[in-house]
Design a protein around this motif. Structure first.
Motif, PDB file in Angstrom:
ATOM      1  N   LEU A  73       0.825  -1.213   0.000  1.00 26.68           N
ATOM      2  CA  LEU A  73       0.000   0.000   0.000  1.00 26.68           C
ATOM      3  C   LEU A  73       0.859   1.262   0.000  1.00 26.68           C
ATOM      4  CD1 LEU A  73      -2.837  -1.000   2.501  1.00 26.68           C
ATOM      5  CD2 LEU A  73      -2.990  -0.850   0.022  1.00 26.68           C
ATOM      6  N   ALA A  74       1.953   1.254   0.786  1.00 24.75           N
ATOM      7  CA  ALA A  74       2.838   2.425   0.813  1.00 24.75           C
ATOM      8  C   ALA A  74       3.497   2.646  -0.543  1.00 24.75           C
ATOM      9  CB  ALA A  74       3.906   2.246   1.899  1.00 24.75           C
ATOM     10  N   ALA A  75       3.891   1.557  -1.216  1.00 26.18           N
ATOM     11  CA  ALA A  75       4.517   1.696  -2.537  1.00 26.18           C
ATOM     12  C   ALA A  75       3.543   2.276  -3.555  1.00 26.18           C
ATOM     13  CB  ALA A  75       5.032   0.332  -3.010  1.00 26.18           C
ATOM     14  N   PHE A  76       2.287   1.797  -3.559  1.00 26.92           N
ATOM     15  CA  PHE A  76       1.290   2.347  -4.482  1.00 26.92           C
ATOM     16  C   PHE A  76       1.007   3.817  -4.172  1.00 26.92           C
ATOM     17  CE2 PHE A  76       0.217  -2.080  -5.569  1.00 26.92           C
ATOM     18  CZ  PHE A  76       0.120  -1.954  -6.945  1.00 26.92           C
ATOM     19  N   LEU A  77       0.933   4.161  -2.864  1.00 32.69           N
ATOM     20  CA  LEU A  77       0.682   5.551  -2.484  1.00 32.69           C
ATOM     21  C   LEU A  77       1.826   6.458  -2.942  1.00 32.69           C
ATOM     22  CD1 LEU A  77      -1.024   7.632  -1.002  1.00 32.69           C
ATOM     23  CD2 LEU A  77       0.152   7.011   1.108  1.00 32.69           C
ATOM     24  N   ALA A  78       3.081   6.015  -2.759  1.00 35.35           N
ATOM     25  CA  ALA A  78       4.228   6.817  -3.204  1.00 35.35           C
ATOM     26  C   ALA A  78       4.226   6.981  -4.718  1.00 35.35           C
ATOM     27  CB  ALA A  78       5.536   6.165  -2.743  1.00 35.35           C
ATOM     28  N   LEU A  79       3.916   5.893  -5.454  1.00 35.35           N
ATOM     29  CA  LEU A  79       3.867   5.983  -6.906  1.00 35.35           C
ATOM     30  C   LEU A  79       2.774   6.946  -7.367  1.00 35.35           C
ATOM     31  CD1 LEU A  79       4.966   4.952  -9.600  1.00 35.35           C
ATOM     32  CD2 LEU A  79       3.337   3.072  -9.477  1.00 35.35           C
ATOM     33  N   GLY A  80       1.623   6.900  -6.700  1.00 41.49           N
ATOM     34  CA  GLY A  80       0.540   7.817  -7.063  1.00 41.49           C
ATOM     35  C   GLY A  80       0.906   9.267  -6.810  1.00 41.49           C
ATOM     36  N   LEU A  81       1.602   9.550  -5.698  1.00 42.81           N
ATOM     37  CA  LEU A  81       2.018  10.922  -5.413  1.00 42.81           C
ATOM     38  C   LEU A  81       3.044  11.410  -6.437  1.00 42.81           C
ATOM     39  CD1 LEU A  81       2.340  10.823  -1.517  1.00 42.81           C
ATOM     40  CD2 LEU A  81       0.549  11.914  -2.868  1.00 42.81           C
ATOM     41  N   ILE A  82       3.954  10.520  -6.865  1.00 42.83           N
ATOM     42  CA  ILE A  82       4.956  10.907  -7.855  1.00 42.83           C
ATOM     43  C   ILE A  82       4.285  11.268  -9.182  1.00 42.83           C
ATOM     44  CG2 ILE A  82       6.876  10.050  -9.247  1.00 42.83           C
ATOM     45  CD1 ILE A  82       7.748   8.425  -6.814  1.00 42.83           C
ATOM     46  N   ILE A  83       3.327  10.440  -9.614  1.00 45.44           N
ATOM     47  CA  ILE A  83       2.630  10.715 -10.872  1.00 45.44           C
ATOM     48  C   ILE A  83       1.815  12.010 -10.769  1.00 45.44           C
ATOM     49  CG2 ILE A  83       0.857   9.853 -12.450  1.00 45.44           C
ATOM     50  CD1 ILE A  83       1.794   7.031 -11.779  1.00 45.44           C
ATOM     51  N   ALA A  84       1.118  12.190  -9.639  1.00 39.92           N
ATOM     52  CA  ALA A  84       0.306  13.410  -9.469  1.00 39.92           C
ATOM     53  C   ALA A  84       1.156  14.666  -9.465  1.00 39.92           C
ATOM     54  CB  ALA A  84      -0.500  13.310  -8.165  1.00 39.92           C
TER      55      ALA A  84
END
Length: 322
Positions: free
Chosen positions: A47-58
């Motif tokens: 979950l933390a990895a997906f959240l970090a990836l989403g913040l990077i893309i945003a």
């Protein structure tokens, strides 16, 4: 006959079991949890990895975190200012310890330089007046000149892939995104992020920066792109028959309607012809002291109609006087 006493067993003493206050079990008592709260560690990592990836893309594609970054930079600015205080205090103390003889020599040198600059200024005033008369004849009506503000560099981005500096002036001083930044020698870059008390400047040598320039000798126009850590510029799409030489001065052309025209940018360092390349490879060295300047100039263009100033750059220059 004497009656003997029979031996009796010792009386049994009843001792109640020890109890702990509030029913708390002893330390060595094993506690078996009835329920397991929360997801497993593996699920948490995913979950933390997906959240970090989403913040990077945003942040990279949609710039949704610019407001958050601006708030964080405003909060961190006092720490940056405090970290810069020892160096500033050291410089002030060093300046006060300069000897009287050195100050006298420096004063004489500055007086000679001031006299020379005043003489050149008289020529510039005459040329500007002549230029205004010629523009009036061409029907162009606009104001010339620039308003500037001195700022000090606070921090330098040490990442090899990034060429950025932070200055101590922000939106409270009128700084805006895209504003040209110069030092005492030439163009340094432009503002890419402005906060109330500080701003971030992208240097012209950054790989993501490009600047319209022209050769001061013959007016040849091209694009100067940054090359990153090498702190050099590469001129793009130069034809092989173009008239460009080593040590040619490159100045801003004003075609982007952002940088005022005529400011020095770089000098041509190498000109190389590659048989496999349809264009000439030209490398230039910036004339600004990108790695040594402590103070910079923020420039406001005073052109009332920037589009007219860009068009004026295309008008033929008057014939040179013999």
């Amino acid at each position: 006959m004497a009656v003997g006493t029979a031996s009796l067993p010792p009386p049994t003493v009843y001792r109640p079991a020890r109890s702990t206050p509030s029913g708390i079990l002893p330390r060595n008592a094993a506690i078996k949890p009835l329920f397991v709260h929360g997801p497993s560690p593996t699920v948490r990592v995913i979950l933390a990895a997906f959240l970090a990836l989403g913040l990077i893309i945003a942040d990279h594609r949609y710039h949704h975190l610019n407001a958050v970054r601006s708030v964080i930079e405003v909060a961190v600015y006092p720490l940056q200012y405090a970290a810069n205080l020892p160096a500033q205090a050291f410089r002030e103390m060093q300046n006060r310890l300069v000897g009287e003889a050195q100050l006298r020599l420096s004063n004489e040198s500055l007086q000679h330089e001031n006299l020379m600059l005043k003489g050149r200024l008289q020529q510039f005033e005459s040329l500007r007046a002549e230029n205004m008369r010629l523009r009036d004849l061409l029907g162009s009506s606009f104001d010339v000149g620039e308003r500037v503000l001195i700022a000090e560099i606070l921090t330098v981005d040490l990442a090899p892939s990034s060429q950025q500096v932070m200055i101590n002036k922000g939106t409270n001083s009128g700084v805006f995104i895209g504003q040209p930044v110069l030092d005492a020698e030439a163009v340094m870059g432009q503002v890419i992020r402005a906060n109330p008390f500080s701003s971030t400047v992208l240097l012209i040598t950054d790989a993501n920066h490009s600047l319209p320039v022209e050769v001061n000798r013959n007016g040849l126009r091209t694009i100067a792109a940054g090359k990153g850590p090498s702190q050099e510029l590469e001129l793009l799409y130069i034809p092989k028959n173009a008239d460009i030489r080593e040590n040619d001065l490159l100045v801003t052309s004003g075609m982007d309607e952002r940088f005022p025209s005529g400011y020095p940018v770089a000098r041509v360092k190498t000109v190389r012809q590659d048989p496999d390349n349809p264009f000439t490879t030209v490398i230039a060295k910036p004339t600004a002291r990108l790695d040594r300047s402590r103070e910079v100039l923020l420039v406001w263009s005073m052109d009332a109609k920037p589009s007219q100033s860009a068009l004026a750059a295309d008008t033929p220059a008057p014939a040179e006087r013999p």
